[in-house]
Design a protein around this motif. Sequence first.
Motif, PDB file in Angstrom:
ATOM      1  N   LYS B  61       0.755   1.630   7.176  1.00  0.00           N
ATOM      2  CA  LYS B  61       1.728   0.833   7.913  1.00  0.00           C
ATOM      3  C   LYS B  61       1.026   0.056   9.023  1.00  0.00           C
ATOM      4  O   LYS B  61       1.267  -1.137   9.218  1.00  0.00           O
ATOM      5  CB  LYS B  61       2.791   1.770   8.509  1.00  0.00           C
ATOM      6  N   TRP B  62       0.120   0.748   9.732  1.00  0.00           N
ATOM      7  CA  TRP B  62      -0.658   0.066  10.774  1.00  0.00           C
ATOM      8  C   TRP B  62      -1.491  -1.053  10.185  1.00  0.00           C
ATOM      9  O   TRP B  62      -1.562  -2.152  10.725  1.00  0.00           O
ATOM     10  CB  TRP B  62      -1.576   1.058  11.485  1.00  0.00           C
ATOM     11  N   THR B  64      -1.115  -2.767   7.458  1.00  0.00           N
ATOM     12  CA  THR B  64      -0.387  -3.952   7.005  1.00  0.00           C
ATOM     13  C   THR B  64       0.232  -4.710   8.184  1.00  0.00           C
ATOM     14  O   THR B  64       0.303  -5.928   8.161  1.00  0.00           O
ATOM     15  CB  THR B  64       0.699  -3.598   5.971  1.00  0.00           C
ATOM     16  N   THR B  65       0.649  -3.973   9.233  1.00  0.00           N
ATOM     17  CA  THR B  65       1.224  -4.682  10.388  1.00  0.00           C
ATOM     18  C   THR B  65       0.163  -5.549  11.058  1.00  0.00           C
ATOM     19  O   THR B  65       0.417  -6.697  11.409  1.00  0.00           O
ATOM     20  CB  THR B  65       1.773  -3.681  11.423  1.00  0.00           C
ATOM     21  N   GLN B  67      -2.435  -6.593   9.652  1.00  0.00           N
ATOM     22  CA  GLN B  67      -3.098  -7.360   8.576  1.00  0.00           C
ATOM     23  C   GLN B  67      -4.582  -7.054   8.479  1.00  0.00           C
ATOM     24  O   GLN B  67      -5.393  -7.948   8.227  1.00  0.00           O
ATOM     25  CB  GLN B  67      -2.879  -8.857   8.795  1.00  0.00           C
TER      26      GLN B  67
END
Lengths: 282, 460
Positions: B61-62, B64-65, B67
Amino acid sequence: MTSSQFLSFTTFAYLGASILYLAGVTFRTTKALRAASWVGLAAAVANGAGILLRWKESYDLGYGHAPLSNLYESLVFGAWCIMLIYLVLEKKTGHRSLGIVPSLIAFLAMAYASFSPDVSSKIQPLLPALKSNWLIAHVVTCFLGYAAFAISFGISGLYLWQRRKGLSGNPAGPLKLLPDVRELEEYNYQMILFGFLWLSVGIITGSVWANSAWGSYWSWDPKETWSLITWLIYAAVLHARAVRGWQGPRVAWLSMLGFCSVLFTYFGVNFLLSGLHSYATK
Amino acid sequence: MSPSTGTSSSSLSTLWQKLGSLRFTLLLFFILTFGCVLGTLFPQGVGERQLLSQFSPSTVKWITTLQLHDLYHSLWFQALLGLLSLNLIVCTLQRLPKTVALLQHREEFLDPRKLSKFSLSCTLRVPSGLPHARQAVEQVVRSKVGPLNQLHAPQDSFAFVVERGRWTRYMVYVVHLSVLIIFFGALLGSLFGFKGMMNVAEGETNNRVFLSRGHRQVVLPFQVRCDDFHVSYYDTGAPEEFRSDLVILEDGREVLRRSIRVNDPLTYKGVTFYQASYGAILKEAKVQFTDKESGETITLDLAFREPVPFADSGRMMELVDFAEDLSGFGKAVAVVTYREGEQPKGSWILVERPDFHGNRVDRYAVKVLDLNQAHYTGLQVKRDPGVVIVITGFILLLAGLLTTFYTQHRKIFIWAQATNPGTTLILAARSSKKSLAFEREFQHLCERIREHLTNPRKES
Ligand code: HEM
């Protein structure tokens, strides 16, 4: 004689030179320092002869390529660059005591190339991707840059040492034969400029080559990225000099950090990260 | 003016100062460096599914947030590059006018008191008279540095300025401009170019490029045919050369015929084709089917992915897939059979192990008698209108670096006054590189002039 005989002589001669440099500085004998320079020069000549012979041997084997194509060959070439650039610096400045670190690094590179089980000294044919005259331009220029940074690393170390001694009283002991702080700073800056120029040429030749071979002048491959990291660190060094409060020791530390980044670009990326520049996979 | 506008305009001007400052440059360099390091630690250009196989869901999640899996194309990284460009532009706007003013300033006369306060200066008192001193200065300086420029000076005195390499002060702007040019070229490429892959089987024609980013396709305005693909090997078994013989067709007409190799691409109408990969495909196979119950044997020629009726049974047979090496068992073809209103049945058939018990489809034992194979060539296809600009930037960068590093702007001021008996000379110097080398050069110059004027043998 074969190239490997020349190169094993080179390894021991570099060791001899670095011991003599160290002895000369510690015992304050200019005689040892003069001997160190001559041994260093002999080693560099043998190193060059070894490289040329290996080039010829690759033709005898029918592969025919410049000896710059794998980890072994690049280490040998790197050692040679360091010593050549250092000897020119020594000639120009007249300070032989600067030779401790460069000769040591040249020795370590040769020793690692010769004795490490990870490094194969066999002459291998070139992969299709490497068959290009750009290979020579790219590798030679990158290594001139790396070599200058190696020497700058050494000078930064001496600078920090000399400065500490200078602050804590008069520079006594082994440091007497070393150049003073101001000179060290200047030589360091000269080496960084030289290195930065060649690293820039190296990155650019690599980029133009990648564009002609794979159709992309920049693809953020880990090796490429790490050479950019190195370049950014030295760009920071160049600009840091112009900012008040950033001169002196900070520039020296930053330049040492830059050399760590060179080492990581060279070894770390090969062994830890994957990518196009995979010469060390075998 | 109200106090509030006063503060806001002054805070605007400090913002402007900060935007163009070197400290901001250093900060950006460090963040960029850190960003680049992160990008080499996380796998780049991979999908979420692949990330989940390597990292825990909360880490993913980190990633992808922020990028981090496509860092160099992420908004924040590009914003950093934008800020660096802004920093550079503002810095140039702040400094260039000062440089121009500095270089346009020309002294009308010299003030000896100011000269002796320069960090590089020397005062010589010599026994020679003024005309002789002047002759010596002219001679030594002209041969060591360059032509002298005489300034106004009162009676009993003279003043000269020698200046070299004025233009080199501009070279650092060339370096900085070249960085902006490179960024601009890269931007053009990413806005108006594309990059992708295209497979062309031997003998076939194609004009569709699958882009590496964004699951899109580009249809080229011309066609590419591959006549032949060829690999050669060294004795060691390592590949020596990959070659594709390509033909470019426009409206079915041949317009260009050329072979490409790795390191030797083909460019047509701004689109470049690079040899990137290759693979084998199946064109046709002769397959024998034996009915396990009746023992009856039927042999079919199956073209790849073209269903063929199976005798009169109302059943179809089709070759749907081909593997060069199926899990270490060698070549394999996938054969499927189906009938109207029935679930298709199929299996991998191992070509090199005809006795393998799994070589069966439905109730038939299957044996491959012959394979008609071909290669396809994998071409990387790219159009990048920014390349020329980027390369121009590279050349400028190198030219700029070379000249900023190894040339300098030097200015030497000479003032002399008759102090009967003898003459007093003051020399002072300034250079754009405050280097030891220049300091020595200057001292050497003073020394030479002194020698010239105190050693009578040299007068001639
Ligand atoms: C990647 C980008 C950059 C590169 C490659 C670069 C390169 C250089 C180089 C090679 C020099 C000459 C240093 C020397 O002779 O010691 C220099 C000086 C300078 N740069 Fe940059 N630069 C970059 C970005 C910037 C930025 C963004 C600024 C914005 C403030 C800047 C401001 C300056 C200034 C003011 C100097 C003169 C320093 C002095 O007076 O010694 N540079 N730069």
